[in-house]
Design an enzyme around this catalytic site. Structure first.
Site, PDB file in Angstrom:
ATOM      1  N   GLY A   1       0.836  -1.187   0.000  1.00  0.00           N
ATOM      2  CA  GLY A   1       0.000   0.000   0.000  1.00  0.00           C
ATOM      3  C   GLY A   1       0.872   1.239   0.000  1.00  0.00           C
ATOM      4  O   GLY A   1       2.027   1.194   0.455  1.00  0.00           O
TER       5      GLY A   1
ATOM      6  N   GLN B   1       3.188   9.909   1.157  1.00  0.00           N
ATOM      7  CA  GLN B   1       4.503   9.266   1.303  1.00  0.00           C
ATOM      8  C   GLN B   1       5.460   9.588   0.159  1.00  0.00           C
ATOM      9  O   GLN B   1       6.663   9.423   0.300  1.00  0.00           O
ATOM     10  CB  GLN B   1       4.336   7.738   1.389  1.00  0.00           C
ATOM     11  CG  GLN B   1       3.653   7.271   2.660  1.00  0.00           C
ATOM     12  CD  GLN B   1       3.459   5.775   2.642  1.00  0.00           C
ATOM     13  OE1 GLN B   1       2.474   5.278   2.107  1.00  0.00           O
ATOM     14  NE2 GLN B   1       4.399   5.040   3.209  1.00  0.00           N
TER      15      GLN B   1
ATOM     16  N   CYS C   1       5.679  -0.095   7.365  1.00  0.00           N
ATOM     17  CA  CYS C   1       5.377   1.067   6.536  1.00  0.00           C
ATOM     18  C   CYS C   1       6.599   1.384   5.680  1.00  0.00           C
ATOM     19  O   CYS C   1       7.719   1.349   6.183  1.00  0.00           O
ATOM     20  CB  CYS C   1       5.044   2.252   7.440  1.00  0.00           C
ATOM     21  SG  CYS C   1       4.670   3.757   6.552  1.00  0.00           S
ATOM     22  N   LEU C   2       6.371   1.698   4.420  1.00  0.00           N
ATOM     23  CA  LEU C   2       7.499   2.036   3.542  1.00  0.00           C
ATOM     24  C   LEU C   2       8.217   3.299   4.025  1.00  0.00           C
ATOM     25  O   LEU C   2       9.373   3.522   3.684  1.00  0.00           O
ATOM     26  CB  LEU C   2       7.016   2.221   2.097  1.00  0.00           C
ATOM     27  CG  LEU C   2       6.483   0.950   1.410  1.00  0.00           C
ATOM     28  CD1 LEU C   2       5.915   1.288   0.040  1.00  0.00           C
ATOM     29  CD2 LEU C   2       7.557  -0.112   1.294  1.00  0.00           C
TER      30      LEU C   2
ATOM     31  N   HIS D   1      -4.614   2.469   7.611  1.00  0.00           N
ATOM     32  CA  HIS D   1      -3.208   2.910   7.705  1.00  0.00           C
ATOM     33  C   HIS D   1      -2.932   4.006   6.674  1.00  0.00           C
ATOM     34  O   HIS D   1      -2.304   5.022   6.972  1.00  0.00           O
ATOM     35  CB  HIS D   1      -2.303   1.686   7.496  1.00  0.00           C
ATOM     36  CG  HIS D   1      -0.832   1.942   7.447  1.00  0.00           C
ATOM     37  ND1 HIS D   1       0.058   1.399   8.352  1.00  0.00           N
ATOM     38  CD2 HIS D   1      -0.075   2.669   6.583  1.00  0.00           C
ATOM     39  CE1 HIS D   1       1.289   1.793   8.056  1.00  0.00           C
ATOM     40  NE2 HIS D   1       1.247   2.562   6.978  1.00  0.00           N
ATOM     41  N   GLU D   2      -3.443   3.799   5.447  1.00  0.00           N
ATOM     42  CA  GLU D   2      -3.182   4.767   4.372  1.00  0.00           C
ATOM     43  C   GLU D   2      -3.966   6.061   4.563  1.00  0.00           C
ATOM     44  O   GLU D   2      -3.455   7.143   4.268  1.00  0.00           O
ATOM     45  CB  GLU D   2      -3.505   4.158   3.004  1.00  0.00           C
ATOM     46  CG  GLU D   2      -2.745   2.886   2.644  1.00  0.00           C
ATOM     47  CD  GLU D   2      -1.229   3.002   2.707  1.00  0.00           C
ATOM     48  OE1 GLU D   2      -0.703   4.127   2.830  1.00  0.00           O
ATOM     49  OE2 GLU D   2      -0.569   1.959   2.647  1.00  0.00           O
TER      50      GLU D   2
ATOM     51  N   HIS E   1      -2.121   8.202   6.760  1.00  0.00           N
ATOM     52  CA  HIS E   1      -1.046   8.931   6.064  1.00  0.00           C
ATOM     53  C   HIS E   1      -1.576  10.236   5.466  1.00  0.00           C
ATOM     54  O   HIS E   1      -0.926  11.278   5.552  1.00  0.00           O
ATOM     55  CB  HIS E   1      -0.476   8.087   4.908  1.00  0.00           C
ATOM     56  CG  HIS E   1       0.610   7.140   5.304  1.00  0.00           C
ATOM     57  ND1 HIS E   1       1.762   7.540   5.936  1.00  0.00           N
ATOM     58  CD2 HIS E   1       0.737   5.796   5.132  1.00  0.00           C
ATOM     59  CE1 HIS E   1       2.546   6.475   6.137  1.00  0.00           C
ATOM     60  NE2 HIS E   1       1.950   5.406   5.667  1.00  0.00           N
TER      61      HIS E   1
HETATM   62 NI    NI Z   1       2.654   3.430   5.656  1.00  0.00          NI
END
Ligand code: NI
Length: 182
Positions: free
Chosen positions: A46, A51, A92-93, A134-135, A138
């Site tokens: 995702g 991000q 998370c990236l 989660h997204e 963000h």
């Molecule tokens: Ni993330």
């Protein structure tokens, strides 16, 4: 296609609240394509536009085994959340290589726009529900580490700053359980 640069915690740009998409035009479609490309390259499941330093309310997700089930959300809004909670290990990236358990509502209903700009609804549970929440966090400038104790969060922050200084942050992306990196 060019991979977009993923911002890393504690970069303050990750704290930006993303703005709503006014019109789903070619520019938005291009952003979605670039986000999918970047997410697959980074081996994530995702990615939120925040991000990659694009502060529009856009999310891409693919939790399928074969990486062939693209899900994108434009202006996602949570309509309802279950009372029942689910605890999952999240990564998370933007926080590469760190995984912690977070508790969130188990199932959700969200509204989103399709490529024609029409509102549609999506129901999700399990991993997909976790991913979407989660997204959306963000897009509101929130990270999964915000759910942890100050002590844990500070420890992760210090480690990331040190890894970055040592040029070791990138190598942490090749983690065996990359599946949960969102
Ligand atoms: Ni993330």
């Amino acid at each position: 296609m060019e991979k977009l640069e993923v911002l890393h915690f504690p970069d303050q740009r990750l704290r930006t609240k993303a703005k709503k998409v006014n019109k789903v035009d070619q520019n938005i479609k291009n952003i979605i394509d670039q986000m999918f490309f970047t997410m697959y390259e980074e081996k994530g499941i995702g990615l939120a536009a925040t991000q990659v330093n694009i502060h529009k309310r856009i999310i891409v997700i693919d939790i399928s085994e074969n990486k062939d089930e693209k899900i994108f959300l434009i202006n996602p809004e949570i309509i309802s959340l279950s009372n029942e909670m689910d605890s999952m290990e999240e990564g998370c990236l933007s926080v590469p290589g760190f995984y912690e358990t977070v508790s969130r509502p188990k199932s959700i209903k969200v509204s989103t726009l399709n490529l024609k700009g029409e509102e549609t609804q999506l129901e999700a549970d399990g991993l997909l529900a976790t991913c979407i929440q989660h997204e959306i966090d963000h897009l509101d400038g929130k990270l999964f580490v915000d759910y942890l104790s100050n002590l844990k969060r500070d420890r992760i922050e210090k480690k990331i700053i040190k890894l970055k200084k040592d040029g070791m942050l990138k190598s942490r992306k090749a983690t065996p359980n990359y599946k949960s990196a969102i």
